[in-house]
Design a protein around this motif. Structure first.
Motif, short mmCIF file in Angstrom:
data_model
loop_
_atom_site.label_atom_id
_atom_site.label_comp_id
_atom_site.label_asym_id
_atom_site.label_seq_id
_atom_site.Cartn_x
_atom_site.Cartn_y
_atom_site.Cartn_z
N GLU A 203 0.77 -1.27 -0.14
CA GLU A 203 0.12 0.10 -0.02
C GLU A 203 0.78 1.15 -0.07
N HIS A 206 2.43 1.86 -3.41
CA HIS A 206 1.35 2.21 -4.41
C HIS A 206 1.02 3.81 -4.19
N THR A 210 1.95 6.74 -6.85
CA THR A 210 0.93 7.46 -7.40
C THR A 210 1.34 9.10 -7.33
N ILE A 225 -4.69 -4.26 -4.55
CA ILE A 225 -3.83 -4.03 -5.33
C ILE A 225 -3.41 -5.14 -6.24
N CYS A 237 -0.89 -0.67 -10.56
CA CYS A 237 -0.81 -1.69 -9.77
C CYS A 237 0.27 -2.99 -10.04
N THR A 240 3.46 -1.46 -8.74
CA THR A 240 3.70 -1.62 -7.62
C THR A 240 4.24 -3.24 -7.31
#
Length: 634
Positions: A203, A206, A210, A225, A237, A240
């Motif tokens: 998280e 990600h 972003t 994700i 994603c 990531t």
């Protein structure tokens, strides 16, 4: 496949889920269940919820043994989870659950111990390399946190490493990872690999990407994700996951060169196995081999993904089985440990009894005294003397203590404090070591000797407490407590005053002598003088010491003390607690109704004192809460 005498409870406790199973026989798991930790107030509630849903008639006898693998370092008796709020005492939990044996280990230590039990179908190799056997094996895996462990071959078995390697500093390898680190620094002072290679790490990566890419994307949880990357092909994603797998490759390579893991690196945890074939083509293996001058070294090391669903259960089972085997082969009971420590102090005849007990504890448990004496080649009175030298009243009492020690929990261990410990770690170790010693002394407690000591104190015309050096505070604390009862007593900590005080003792008086080692000549002289004058002697000291042998009643306090400090720490607390036991026992015998005071709060007691409550003796009202008697002198 043969089944166990009783089913064994196994648990795998993470920060989100608590998984349970019963093992009916070697590798035979049944009634598996996964409970959300958030649905239960504490660990005990979660275990009770699982057990409450079982039908034990279907699996056999009552559960006697359990092994818990938990996402947390395990040192001493107290367990506090790093990524969740649960905490508990191992020994207290064993008693609350009614278990004979409770083993609690780090979850990745358990997973490491499972590796030798895994078959080819339980793992999937990623990339090349060939494992050397036997060699060191590395293990790491991402879930709620990042677990790191390893296995070292030792003879025909393995030694598992309990580490917190997931908390080493994260080191970026390119500009993108540097930007992710800078993003993490906005909210975190210390960025470890676990901050990125975990569910929460996905998280965080990600969110960082972003911001780095300047795109508008909603914050996502780790499962979302993964789903959007693998099923929807979401570009952000997928990036990531790409970063995540690359970081895991670097962490795995670092572990490989740190441990020399020529036996291979295994990947576990809850995230990677769910990535399936994507992980095989991800940057993981390329980053693993990207080790500069050590490229050839790490390229020869194979990497495997653990696909077995019950791998942690298998490891916990292996550790529990080893513990039970050790208890059966060379039982680690308190009294057997006491015998081993006392061998150098025993007479030749008593030593033969000791060797017989250590070699054949279960036979001694069942044999009559005549058979024990015959097997040891000694007289029956020698067997009795041996038992009493350990603080037991006789053979029956000795057998009771021996029986209670032939099964039990994993012993609580002493954890060494070192110069690099933080103040929090130092505090935890000091408290843990003290708790360990208290639990061990508790297993030495003898009801009959405590009763006899309390009887002597209750009937005493006067009580005198004797101690030297750092243990003087124990004698002073005892004097304070017994003066509160209105009982004539004194405390002597100077050798010259001690002899003078002992010289005026008389029949009906009691001398309580406190000594850690029980060998100080000054205190032994006090004992001899007191007994010459007709007084009784109660000793709080080590087993097999000259003081224990001379005393009329010996309350045994055996412990491990770091003598390098020249300061008694744990031992002094243990002696204070024995004084507390005697004080509470005397209070209860003098006024049985005073137990009702335990139900009243301190406020009620203070309110009564404020209204001028009367006292039964010059010291303190016997209606005051007994709990206060355990507060040491200030």
């Amino acid at each position: 496949m043969p089944r166990f005498d009783s089913p064994r409870l196994l648990a795998d406790i993470g920060g989100t889920y608590a998984r349970f199973a019963l093992e009916l026989g070697p590798g035979e798991f049944a009634q598996m269940a996964s409970l959300r930790c958030a649905d239960h107030a504490d660990f005990h509630a979660a275990v009770r919820a699982y057990l409450g849903g079982l039908s034990l008639q279907d699996v056999g006898a009552q559960i006697a043994h359990a092994a818990i693998a938990i996402a947390n370092p395990v040192e001493g008796d107290r367990v506090r989870m790093t990524n969740y709020h649960w905490q508990f005492s191992i020994d207290e939990m064993r008693q609350r659950l009614g278990l004979d044996t409770l083993v609690v280990v780090n979850d990745f230590t358990a997973l490491a111990m499972a590796l030798p039990r895994l078959a080819d179908v339980d793992v999937r190799q990623v990339g090349g390399g060939q494992a050397r056997r036997p060699s060191v094996i590395g293990l790491l895996g991402a879930g709620t946190g990042l677990g790191v462990s390893g296995l070292i071959p030792a003879g025909e078995g393995w030694i598992a490493l309990g580490t917190e390697g997931g908390h080493v500093n994260f080191g970026p390898r390119d500009e993108r990872e540097m930007d992710i680190l800078k993003f993490a620094w906005k909210t975190l002072d210390h960025v470890s690999y676990e901050r990125l290679i975990s569910g929460a790490g996905l998280e965080l990566i990600h969110r960082a990407l972003t911001a780095r890419n300047g795109v508008a994307a909603e914050p996502l949880l780790a499962p979302a994700i993964t789903q959007r990357a693998l099923e929807d092909g979401d570009a952000l994603c997928l990036e990531t996951l790409e970063v995540f797998c690359g970081l895991l490759g670097t962490a795995a390579a670092n572990l490989a060169v740190t441990l020399g893991s020529l036996g291979g690196i295994y990947i576990g945890g809850g995230i990677v196995p769910r990535l399936g074939e994507y992980f095989d083509r991800s940057p993981f293996r390329k980053r693993f081999e990207d080790k500069g001058r050590f490229h050839d070294y790490v390229s020869a090391i194979p990497t495997f993904v653990i696909t077995a669903e019950n791998a942690t259960f298998k490891g916990a089972s292996a550790i529990l089985e080893n513990q039970l085997r050790n208890l059966q082969a060379s039982p680690g009971s308190a009294i057997l440990g006491q015998i081993r420590r006392a061998r150098s102090e025993l007479s030749p005849a008593e030593l033969r009894v000791a060797d017989l007990v250590l070699a054949q504890p279960r036979s001694v448990l069942n044999d009559p005294i005549a058979e024990i004496a015959r097997a040891a080649g000694v007289s029956q009175p020698t067997v009795i003397r041996f038992c009493r030298s350990l603080g037991c009243e006789g053979l029956s009492d000795f057998k009771l203590r021996l029986a209670s020690g032939l099964t039990g929990t994993v012993p609580v261990t002493h954890t060494q404090v070192n110069i690099n410990d933080s103040m929090l770690e130092l505090g935890a170790k000091v408290l843990g070591n003290t708790a360990s010693a208290i639990l061990q002394v508790r297993s030495h407690l003898n009801r009959d000797t405590i009763d006899r000591a309390i009887d002597l104190l209750l009937s005493a015309s006067r009580i005198e407490f004797f101690a030297l050096g750092h243990y003087g505070v124990v004698a002073q604390d005892a004097q304070f407590k017994f003066l509160r009862f209105g009982m004539p007593c004194g405390a002597y900590t100077d050798p010259r005053l001690q002899l003078l005080a002992a010289d005026v003792l008389r029949e009906g008086d009691v001398a309580v002598v406190v000594s850690s080692g029980g060998r100080l000549p000054e205190l032994l002289s006090v004992v001899e003088k007191a007994q010459e004058r007709g007084a009784k002697v109660v000793a709080i000291t080590a087993s097999q010491s000259p003081l224990a042998k001379k005393a009329d009643v010996a309350l045994i306090v055996d412990h491990v003390e770091d003598i390098a400090t020249h300061l008694p720490m744990v031992s002094r607390i243990l002696h204070l607690l024995v004084i507390d036991i005697l004080a509470v026992g005397v209070a209860m015998r003098r006024n049985p109704d005073s137990i009702a005071a335990l139900t009243h709060g301190a406020e009620d007691d203070e309110a009564k004192a404020g209204r001028g409550a009367t006292t039964a003796a010059p010291g303190v009202s016997m209606a005051s809460p007994l709990a206060r008697l355990t507060s040491h002198s200030r």
